[in-house]
Structure formats: structure tokens, C-alpha cells
Scaffold this motif. Sequence first.
Motif, mmCIF file in Angstrom:
data_model
loop_
_atom_site.group_PDB
_atom_site.id
_atom_site.type_symbol
_atom_site.label_atom_id
_atom_site.label_comp_id
_atom_site.label_asym_id
_atom_site.label_seq_id
_atom_site.Cartn_x
_atom_site.Cartn_y
_atom_site.Cartn_z
ATOM 1 N N GLU A 126 7.970 2.190 -10.044
ATOM 2 C CA GLU A 126 7.537 3.169 -10.903
ATOM 3 C C GLU A 126 6.192 2.975 -11.502
ATOM 4 O OE1 GLU A 126 11.862 3.820 -11.403
ATOM 5 O OE2 GLU A 126 10.512 2.088 -11.469
ATOM 6 N N VAL A 184 9.475 1.939 -1.707
ATOM 7 C CA VAL A 184 10.738 2.387 -2.369
ATOM 8 C C VAL A 184 11.888 2.602 -1.111
ATOM 9 C CG1 VAL A 184 11.383 4.772 -2.952
ATOM 10 C CG2 VAL A 184 9.247 3.865 -3.896
ATOM 11 N N TRP A 224 15.583 0.715 -1.447
ATOM 12 C CA TRP A 224 16.781 1.538 -1.416
ATOM 13 C C TRP A 224 17.626 0.800 -0.233
ATOM 14 C CZ3 TRP A 224 18.388 3.615 -5.529
ATOM 15 C CH2 TRP A 224 17.510 4.306 -6.183
ATOM 16 N N LEU A 250 13.619 0.076 -9.527
ATOM 17 C CA LEU A 250 13.395 1.538 -9.672
ATOM 18 C C LEU A 250 14.181 1.786 -10.979
ATOM 19 C CD1 LEU A 250 13.373 2.861 -6.204
ATOM 20 C CD2 LEU A 250 11.509 2.815 -7.753
ATOM 21 N N VAL A 265 14.142 5.452 -12.201
ATOM 22 C CA VAL A 265 14.787 6.424 -11.066
ATOM 23 C C VAL A 265 16.527 6.345 -11.065
ATOM 24 C CG1 VAL A 265 15.287 6.917 -8.560
ATOM 25 C CG2 VAL A 265 12.874 6.630 -9.608
ATOM 26 N N GLN A 266 16.692 4.928 -11.460
ATOM 27 C CA GLN A 266 18.206 4.396 -11.403
ATOM 28 C C GLN A 266 18.789 5.170 -12.766
ATOM 29 O OE1 GLN A 266 19.894 2.839 -9.021
ATOM 30 N NE2 GLN A 266 21.644 3.177 -10.465
ATOM 31 N N ALA A 322 17.725 7.706 -14.311
ATOM 32 C CA ALA A 322 17.710 9.244 -14.282
ATOM 33 C C ALA A 322 19.007 9.713 -13.247
ATOM 34 C CB ALA A 322 16.345 9.620 -13.531
ATOM 35 N N ARG A 323 19.220 8.881 -12.351
ATOM 36 C CA ARG A 323 20.251 8.943 -11.504
ATOM 37 C C ARG A 323 21.814 9.108 -12.124
ATOM 38 N NH1 ARG A 323 20.885 5.611 -6.734
ATOM 39 N NH2 ARG A 323 22.135 7.013 -5.675
#
Length: 530
Positions: free
Chosen positions: A30, A153, A157, A167, A170-171, A173-174
Motif C-alpha cells: 500500500e 499484489v 496473494w 498488505l 488490506v489485511q 480491513a478484511r
Amino acid sequence: MATLVLANSFLLIPIWILNRGIGPHLLALEAAILTAAFLLLPPSWWTRLAAWACGLVVVFVSLLQLGDTTARMSLARPLNLYLDIQLVSAIANLLRGTLGAFVGTVVLAGGLIALLTVGALLGFLLSTLHPQPGKRRQWIAGAAALGIALAAVPARWIHPNGVVLGLPAVQLAREQVRHVRSMMQENDRFGAEMAAAPDRYTDLPGLLDRLEGRDVILAFVESYGMSALDDDRYAPTIQPRLASMLESFESAGLHVVTGQLVAPSQGGMSWLGHGSVLSGLWLENQLRYDLLLASDRQTLVDDFEAAGYRTTALMPAITMAWPEGERFGYDRIHAWQDIGYAGPPLNWVTMPDQFTWSYLERSIRHTDDRPLFAEVGLISSHAPWTPILPVLDDWDSIGDGEVFAPFADAGETPEELWRDGDRVREHYALAVGYAIDAMASYAARYVDERTVLIALGDHQPAPLITGDDATRAVPVHVIARDPDVLEPFLDWDFVPGARPPEAEGDGRRMDTFRDWFVNAYSGSATEGRP
């Protein structure tokens, strides 16, 4: 490079703190994407506005990640914003209680100012990244950097456990989306569990008659977990205390049996353990606790009240309004402001355990002819575990607690102690040792034929103390002068002595206590046990 390093550091430092070293991720994608994107944006007012907004977002995400790291290190679980946002005030109160009102406030204000300063700095750096007119190579470099970052990205994954690319935002937020989805279903799950679990025992024949009118004291010892007994770092301090406790009980004609129960939390949120024992429900998170409070479900307090007991909560750590206590329906609540302690506070600890025990005996137990059910919160073994007091031999001298005045400035300050993890762990063992000694001294002196004392841990301490893979089980000691009154606990796989047996499987949970206890001690006292 300065922008990339600053954004990258803020996104990854919480992870490095959790892993106690740099790694496993060295680059937050990010941060790379954000930096490369601003290399392509033209200079304008909206670019500058976006830069400042992104700087604050990065700082906010880093703050949430730090909260996640703190939750994992202190409570042995990830951050759950749906539940944990209401703990912010509790954390602030803990800081003020540990460091003092002024220093705690300064620390909180300083931390907020530092975060805003870094956010502003990052926003300024992002706003300067736009390509200069006519510098085609600058634009090409930015586009290449953005393309490489975006292409990395899916590679991240494909190999989610890679040690270089991360990430983190992102992690996070998930995980929070997953928590919200789970909590949205928790109401139905917990409602089904409440409907299935026994609730009212008022019609049970001979409700609690097998206690024969004995006082029952349910005492929760702060942070007293099985690690205190089993961990090689603490057992050399705790095991001799338990042996000494056993000797003092034998000299006083007392009997003790010991087992273990699994607590719903670790490192904090003691009320979840208290509530699980009282309600017979598994309160593993704050939402379940709140749903219990909002229901009309009865608890162990109601069971004792229906059996003719007066019910009391002795809670020296409660320094603010406590509507939860009123919901549980105690006849009387003795919180900090009700107790009249004239001694010094001991950092977060409002009063030492020995005073709490003395107050129980002096001001609560002998004020009514009815038998007593008392829930007692013992807090001397709460962090920061300094100072460590001796147990006074002369209980008659304790009075209003002024006798503890010489200990006002004893020992290391929390700031000094917590610079050294080994010293913190040493003081944890000493604090639990003091709690055991105070409880043992009280029992040897005051537990008579008309008393049953149940002393148990409220939860294990934080992973900093136990390690990451420790059980959540806590010891449970049951003390009485009449060995016959302890027989139901032996049938429940407790064993004589101060050392609990090994638990089978995952062990019994705290929510099993109420139903078992009420049934085990109800019925005619002259009949055989069920």
C-alpha cells in the motif's frame, strides 16, 4: 524515498512490534502504490488535499494496527472494532491509574499530537511528489513503479505467507469486515444459547440446602492463571506459596480441594469471567455480556437470594458508576467510594488485597443474621505489579487501612519496572504470590464451620507473561472447615490439596459452574448426593 520509507514504516512497525523484530514483511505494498500514484498526479489544489487526506488515513490505519497489536499482546486476540471501540475509555483510565492522572493525560495527549504531526508530514511529502513539467523520465519512472507495485499484489496473494511483501492495511480491513459479519450473527447465536441453557432454579427442591446456611465467598484473584503454577518462570515462586498455604490450612483445621476452569478472556476484561460464572453462559466477548445485561435472565446471585441469602459484591476496583452491578441484583454493592479506605493507592490498585479481606470480615460478614453470598474482586495482582506488599501478621491493626501508608512510595515506579520485560515477569509472580498469601492468611484466621471460600483466577495474564500458546485455564481453590461440604467438588474431579489435576481435553469452562453448583448443593442435606 523519504515518503515511501515513512509510509512503509508506519504501516509495518505495529507488525514488527508484534513479531518482536523487523519482519516478516519488509515492504507494505500500500505504501509503494500510494507513493507511485502521487508521482503521476499533476500539481493542483485537489492533489494537495488528497495528499493530506491520505497522510491522515495512513496514520489512522497505523493506529488501528497498533490497536490490533496491543489486543494480540494483551488480550491474546485480534482487534475487533465492532466491540473494542468502547474500550478506549477503559484504556485511558488504565493509563491514568497506572501513571497518574497528569502523566497519563500527558502521554495520551502527546501520542495524539505525535500522530497528527506524522500525518501532516506524510501529507506534505505526498503533495511534493508530482512530476515536474517536461520531465518525461520522471513520469515514466512513476508509472513503472506503480505498475510493479500493482503487479506485486496478486503475487502477494498467491504467497500470502511471504516474508517480504505485505498488505497490512488490506489485511486489517478484511479482518474487520469479517468481525462485523460475525458480530451481526452473534445476537442470534447467543439468543439460542440463552434459550437452551438452564435459567431459573427457584423451584428446585431444597435450593442450596446442602450448604446448610454457610456463608459462601466467591473470590476472583486478578490474573491468577495456570501459567503461575506450570510455567518454569513462575512455579519456583508460586509453588512454595501453595505449599505454605496448605500447611497453614492443616494447622488451622481447614480442608482445601482444587481444580481448574477455563476463562473466556485472557489479559483483561475480567467481567467476562465473573459474568460467565454467575450466569451459566459463555461470555467470550463484550456483545454477549451486553446481551446478558439486557436480558431478564437470572444468575447465581438470584439463586442465593431465593435460598434466603443476602448478596453482596465487594469491588474495590470499581471507581465509577457500575450499572452492571445493579443489574445483577446484589442487595448491596461495596465499590471503592463505599469502602472508606484511608491508606494510599498503589498505582492502579486502589487498595491491597489484605485490606479487602479485612473489610469483608469487619464490615460485611457479621452485619446480618442471614447467610451471606459475597462476590469479591481481588486486585493486588493486577498490572503494573508494583509495589509488592508483605502480608501483615496483625489483622487487628488493619482498621481503615492507614497502616499501609508506609508503602505509598515503596518499590519501583511502573515506568521504571516496565522497561525490563524480565523484571515485569518477576514482579507478576511476586504479586500473585502476595495475593495467595493474603487469601491463605485470611482463610486460616476467619474461615469457620459456617464458611465456604471459593477462590479462583479471573483470567490468565497477557501473552507477555504466559507466552502465545498458553491455556486459558485458571486454578480454583475451595476451602472449608468441614470436609463433607467439599465432597461435591471431589465428585466434579477436583482433588484434595492446593494443586489442580491435569484437565481432560479443553477442560471445563466457567459457564458450567452455576448449573453444576446449584444442582450439587440443592436437595435435602440428609439425602445422598446426586
